[in-house]
Design a protein around this motif. Structure first.
Motif, mmCIF file in Angstrom:
data_model
loop_
_atom_site.group_PDB
_atom_site.id
_atom_site.type_symbol
_atom_site.label_atom_id
_atom_site.label_comp_id
_atom_site.label_asym_id
_atom_site.label_seq_id
_atom_site.Cartn_x
_atom_site.Cartn_y
_atom_site.Cartn_z
ATOM 1 N N ALA A 238 9.744 0.262 3.431
ATOM 2 C CA ALA A 238 8.300 0.511 3.558
ATOM 3 C C ALA A 238 7.699 -0.309 4.698
ATOM 4 O O ALA A 238 6.880 0.194 5.477
ATOM 5 C CB ALA A 238 7.599 0.186 2.237
ATOM 6 N N ASN A 269 5.976 6.765 3.713
ATOM 7 C CA ASN A 269 6.091 5.872 2.553
ATOM 8 C C ASN A 269 5.682 6.527 1.242
ATOM 9 O O ASN A 269 6.103 6.073 0.167
ATOM 10 C CB ASN A 269 5.258 4.611 2.776
ATOM 11 C CG ASN A 269 5.934 3.615 3.697
ATOM 12 O OD1 ASN A 269 7.160 3.565 3.786
ATOM 13 N ND2 ASN A 269 5.151 2.815 4.401
ATOM 14 N N THR A 270 4.836 7.557 1.299
ATOM 15 C CA THR A 270 4.347 8.189 0.070
ATOM 16 C C THR A 270 4.926 9.573 -0.171
ATOM 17 O O THR A 270 4.929 10.044 -1.307
ATOM 18 C CB THR A 270 2.811 8.316 0.105
ATOM 19 O OG1 THR A 270 2.435 9.151 1.214
ATOM 20 C CG2 THR A 270 2.152 6.957 0.244
ATOM 21 N N ILE A 383 0.242 3.354 -0.512
ATOM 22 C CA ILE A 383 1.338 3.460 -1.487
ATOM 23 C C ILE A 383 0.810 3.186 -2.886
ATOM 24 O O ILE A 383 1.144 3.886 -3.857
ATOM 25 C CB ILE A 383 2.475 2.475 -1.140
ATOM 26 C CG1 ILE A 383 2.996 2.721 0.274
ATOM 27 C CG2 ILE A 383 3.602 2.584 -2.156
ATOM 28 C CD1 ILE A 383 4.016 1.689 0.745
#
Length: 415
Positions: A238, A269-270, A383
């Protein structure tokens, strides 16, 4: 790319000019005649008085515009983001106080700064005090009220006026405020250096900057570790995805200019482009992890240097609440965050003009670091929001499932 490069050069010029202003004040301390020092400080004093007078009017359209835009992006997600941004900023503002009161006294500060009576005190030629039209809390309440009203009952004409007003405020910060900062800082620094032993403070400020950078890196890394569930491998991935945005933020000194790169990192990241787009575009200015750590740490250091004590908990708590709320009106320009916090330094914490000017000068010199941490903070924040949003969706689907099963059974029975 060309626009980003132009903005970078323009913002870098501002910081260079500010550094030149500080260095020039130090070098020419004994060369500039007293009359010219008084004149330079008078100009700084007038600029500061006008800025304090205009700040409520300048931040009002930012609050209204942000509330209108948030209202149009999905009520549930925006409410989550707003609440979480507010509490995240509060935590970021509390950390400098919790850490600073234990570390700042050990930054080689042995006695409070004193005015040198033999040097003379520089005062403004004019007592230029403008009346207060609106206080910052009143401005924030008014901005939120108007924003919610226009969000719920859209008026194309009123929204057009707000956008025009917002553009005027942006132009003031970009075209006037930034240009005046080196002049403002030069005059005030002449006064400060004339009245105190500024050279003796340089080691203290160097230690303070190291403390700020270390604290921001540790805090951001800790947040990534937490939102990644304590998994070191996921944390490193991340951070690796978000680092390019942090580097671009450091170079451009603008979270807004960096937003496309931050969006890309958020989507990686998501794996959720919808949440990433809404969260990053909403928090690009108001979620200010870097500024919320560095600005109070600078302010607390200067407060301690001048009094050998810290603001009491009640005063600082009130300061935190006001600043956390005021972050929703922040402008994405060098010095934008410190322009917002300036009235609270003087009215809430009791800073003098000279103390506030030191905060401004040091903060803008640290603006690249602050921006990089703001961008990294937004990257970890998205996140966190994605996880909360997914949990809410899951809980909603679970509560609806029994009802759907009952409906199916009823239909089968009728058949």
């Amino acid at each position: 790319m060309i626009t980003a490069l132009f903005n970078f050069v323009k913002r870098l010029d501002t910081i260079i000019l500010i550094i030149i202003s500080i260095v020039s004040a130090i070098i020419f301390k004994n060369i500039i005649a007293m009359d010219y020092k008084i004149l330079a400080y008078t100009i700084s004093y007038v600029i500061k008085s006008i800025l304090i007078f205009l700040i409520p009017l300048l931040i009002l359209p930012f609050i209204i515009q942000s509330i209108i835009e948030m209202k149009s992006r999905g009520a549930s997600l925006i409410c989550i983001i707003l609440v979480m941004v507010f509490f995240s900023n509060i935590i970021s503002l509390i950390i400098p106080y919790a850490i600073g009161i234990h570390i700042i006294p050990y930054l080689s500060i042995t006695e409070a700064l004193e005015i040198h009576p033999d040097e003379g005190i520089i005062s403004s030629l004019y007592n230029f005090n403008l009346p207060e039209i609106l206080s910052i809390p009143q401005t924030m309440v008014l901005g939120v009220s108007l924003g919610l009203t226009l969000g719920c009952i859209p008026s194309p004409f009123a929204i057009k006026i707000v956008k025009y007003y917002h553009n005027l405020s942006c132009k003031f910060f970009e075209k006037i405020f930034i240009r005046l900062l080196p002049i403002y800082i030069f005059g005030t620094m002449l006064k400060i250096i004339h009245e105190i032993d500024f050279i003796a403070l340089l080691p203290i400020f160097g230690s303070m900057i190291c403390l700020i950078v270390a604290l921001q890196i540790i805090y951001i890394s800790f947040l990534f570790f937490i939102v990644c569930g304590g998994n070191r491998r996921h944390t490193l991935v991340a951070i690796k995805n978000a680092l390019p945005a942090g580097v671009v933020g450091f170079s451009t000194m603008s979270s807004l200019v960096t937003m496309p790169v931050t969006l890309k990192a958020a989507e990686e990241n998501t794996q959720n482009s919808e949440v990433a787009n809404v969260t990053i575009s909403t928090t690009v200015n108001c979620h200010d992890v870097g500024g919320c750590i560095s600005l109070p740490m600078i302010a607390l250091t200067i407060y301690y240097i001048t009094s050998l004590t810290f603001p009491d908990v009640t005063t600082y708590t009130w300061f935190v609440l006001l600043v956390a709320f005021a972050q929703f009106s922040s402008a994405s320009v060098p010095g934008g965050s410190v322009a917002i916090i300036l009235p609270f330094l003087t009215h809430t914490l009791g800073f003098t003009n000279e103390m506030a000017s030191l905060v401004v000068a040091l903060s803008i010199c640290l603006d690249p670091i602050e921006t990089a941490n703001n961008v990294m903070g937004n990257s970890v924040f998205v996140i966190f929001i994605n996880k909360i949003y997914n949990k809410i969706l899951s809980s909603i689907s679970l509560t609806k499932k029994p009802k759907e099963d009952d409906d199916v059974r009823r239909l089968k029975g009728n058949a």
